[in-house]
Write an enzyme that holds these catalytic residues in place. Sequence first.
Site, PDB file in Angstrom:
ATOM      1  N   ASP A  80     -12.685   5.701   2.071  1.00  0.00           N
ATOM      2  CA  ASP A  80     -11.152   5.384   2.080  1.00  0.00           C
ATOM      3  C   ASP A  80     -10.584   7.103   2.394  1.00  0.00           C
ATOM      4  O   ASP A  80     -10.472   7.638   1.214  1.00  0.00           O
ATOM      5  CB  ASP A  80     -10.723   4.721   0.787  1.00  0.00           C
ATOM      6  CG  ASP A  80      -8.973   4.642   1.279  1.00  0.00           C
ATOM      7  OD1 ASP A  80      -8.639   5.263   2.397  1.00  0.00           O
ATOM      8  OD2 ASP A  80      -8.415   3.856   0.551  1.00  0.00           O
TER       9      ASP A  80
ATOM     10  N   LYS B 201       2.908  10.945  -3.448  1.00  0.00           N
ATOM     11  CA  LYS B 201       1.822  10.477  -4.334  1.00  0.00           C
ATOM     12  C   LYS B 201       0.974  11.487  -4.889  1.00  0.00           C
ATOM     13  O   LYS B 201       0.409  11.056  -6.181  1.00  0.00           O
ATOM     14  CB  LYS B 201       1.211   9.600  -3.274  1.00  0.00           C
ATOM     15  CG  LYS B 201      -0.070   8.888  -3.944  1.00  0.00           C
ATOM     16  CD  LYS B 201      -0.458   7.723  -2.894  1.00  0.00           C
ATOM     17  CE  LYS B 201      -1.688   7.178  -3.491  1.00  0.00           C
ATOM     18  NZ  LYS B 201      -1.724   6.151  -2.085  1.00  0.00           N
TER      19      LYS B 201
ATOM     20  N   ASP C 235       0.636  -1.150  -0.049  1.00  0.00           N
ATOM     21  CA  ASP C 235       0.135   0.208   0.072  1.00  0.00           C
ATOM     22  C   ASP C 235       0.941   1.284  -0.160  1.00  0.00           C
ATOM     23  O   ASP C 235       1.688   1.565   1.021  1.00  0.00           O
ATOM     24  CB  ASP C 235      -0.907  -0.038   1.280  1.00  0.00           C
ATOM     25  CG  ASP C 235      -1.608   1.187   1.515  1.00  0.00           C
ATOM     26  OD1 ASP C 235      -1.731   2.102   0.546  1.00  0.00           O
ATOM     27  OD2 ASP C 235      -2.161   1.354   2.557  1.00  0.00           O
TER      28      ASP C 235
ATOM     29  N   GLU D 271      -7.305   0.829  -3.988  1.00  0.00           N
ATOM     30  CA  GLU D 271      -7.323   0.457  -2.663  1.00  0.00           C
ATOM     31  C   GLU D 271      -8.355   0.185  -2.163  1.00  0.00           C
ATOM     32  O   GLU D 271      -8.412  -0.755  -1.190  1.00  0.00           O
ATOM     33  CB  GLU D 271      -6.655   1.891  -2.085  1.00  0.00           C
ATOM     34  CG  GLU D 271      -5.232   2.167  -2.347  1.00  0.00           C
ATOM     35  CD  GLU D 271      -5.035   3.740  -2.301  1.00  0.00           C
ATOM     36  OE1 GLU D 271      -5.596   4.492  -1.730  1.00  0.00           O
ATOM     37  OE2 GLU D 271      -3.734   3.867  -2.435  1.00  0.00           O
TER      38      GLU D 271
END
Length: 563
Positions: A169, A70, A8, A147
């Site tokens: 999320d 990211k 992850d 994810e």
Amino acid sequence: MSRIIGIDLGTTNSCMAVMETNGPVIIPNAEGGRTTPSVVAFTKNGERLVGEAAKRQAVVNPERTISSIKRDMGTDRKIKIDGKTYLPQEISAMILAKLKKDAESWLGEPVTEAVITVPAYFSDAQRQATKDAGTIAGLNVQRIINEPTSAALAYGADKDFGQKILVYDLGGGTFDVSVLDIGSGVIEVLATAGNNRLGGDDFDKCIVDWILGEYKRSDKVDLSRDAAAMQRLREAAEKAKIELSATTSAEINLPYISAGRSGPRHLSMTLTRAKFDELTAQLVEATMGPVHQAITDSGISMNDIGRVLMVGGSSRIPAVQEAVKRYTGKEPFKGINPDECVAMGACLQGGVLAGSVGGLLLLDVTPLSLGIETVGGVCTRVIDRNTTLPISKSQIFSTAADYQTSVEVNVLQGERPMASQNKSLGKFRLSGIRRAPRGVPQIQVTFNIDTNGIVNVSAMDLDTGKSQEITVTGSSNMSQTDIDAAVRDAQQYAADDEHIRERARARDRAEQLLYRAAAAEKGMERNRKKLLTASEKRVRRALKDDNEAELNAAVLELEGLLD
Ligand code: AMP
């Protein structure tokens, strides 16, 4: 082939897991942590630090510390350090390389294979960049998975619920919401939505802004220009935020935060949960739009949702949990660890690929529609948003002009009807088409999207068998902001768009009629021909003047004469 590890690769923290006999196990890093800060730093003496060590020195070395990389994946942002330029995927690769090394020393064997997760809403370019980061780090990326899908995999792998779940999320820098259907051994993503620029960092920023304002008012000092002080503020804000998930007030104490004439100054404040909730209410509210969109896109109603999974560190914020409960009418499920379940799901997927986990099938979707530009600048859709991956779909197109021997294929991504309003992912030319009147050549355009969400488009002249293709690469990416704007615009301008599309259709219809009229003229009786040419002239003039009403009237007249 080595064992496949699940990674992850988070905005704030990364986590990795591996399949052991009894199921997924989190691999601790070299420092013993179960998650690793996604932070890279370059020290002044040329050393490169990754993870906890990099995060710890960020206060004293803020300019040479890179966090939340990211958020820049898939963009052409360049990070310059000591005269060297790094791309976001190179910085991400440094994080992945540390994870790989730590996994190798924990497992006692080489690690070359990985499944890496990305936000469901990541565009093609962002997925490509993530895959590239893996390759740069020496990892063979077996699969890129979403994810929330991964979280659902960790949650539903050994259960057969036959139910729909909503995965909410909220991580450090991104927000994703997905609606999934968990069947017996099959997890299908029905719809995804999200915001790639919303996460825990924004909650921290609200606190930082509040502290700055309060401190300015009380001590008449503006700390916002002091990079080191700002870094300390950010850390203190995050700490207070985390504390407020368990308590109703948090102390913020920062000694020696600035220096005045009378000596060093300290900062000491109390932030209550009520104040924090007030400061961040807008952010919490902003997550509800994508929840609504995902439900609508999945074609089900909120009542059909059996369970709501909370994923990502920021989903621990009480106000977030309350808002989700209020909005969905369901008590959020807290039985999975929001920090670890994504990596666990990724390694389960690795197990499926390696054949050690059976009976699981993962079905993902494409986040935006794809098509090509056709006559009149129209975007003709070939693949609809939220189509299950992998997908291969073909459609036959033709030439727009007589004796045209080549066509340009402009590959588009987005929800708007006109090409110019969507993102062009790339263009390529198919030449060598046999000379023929317009509309005769048959050009088959095929879109292939693989299980990683990576797009390949080919065009083939069915007559000659000649073909051309492109794989959409990172250089022609669409930023998340562009995606968000595209979806928002599409909703906002739906009515205008329909009108523009209508006009483009009318113009195309007129062109076709003119073509038919020219063919019909031959051998026509003189008086009729005269009428026809006059009518053609009227259509041409209306086209030239771009006069919509006149064009419609002229087309009707010409149609009448041709019938
Ligand atoms: P992730 O990207 O899932 O690792 O989430 C990281 C984000 O979650 C960061 O912004 C953290 O500050 C935030 N976070 C972690 N734990 C908590 C907590 N207990 N309460 C609120 N936010 C948290």
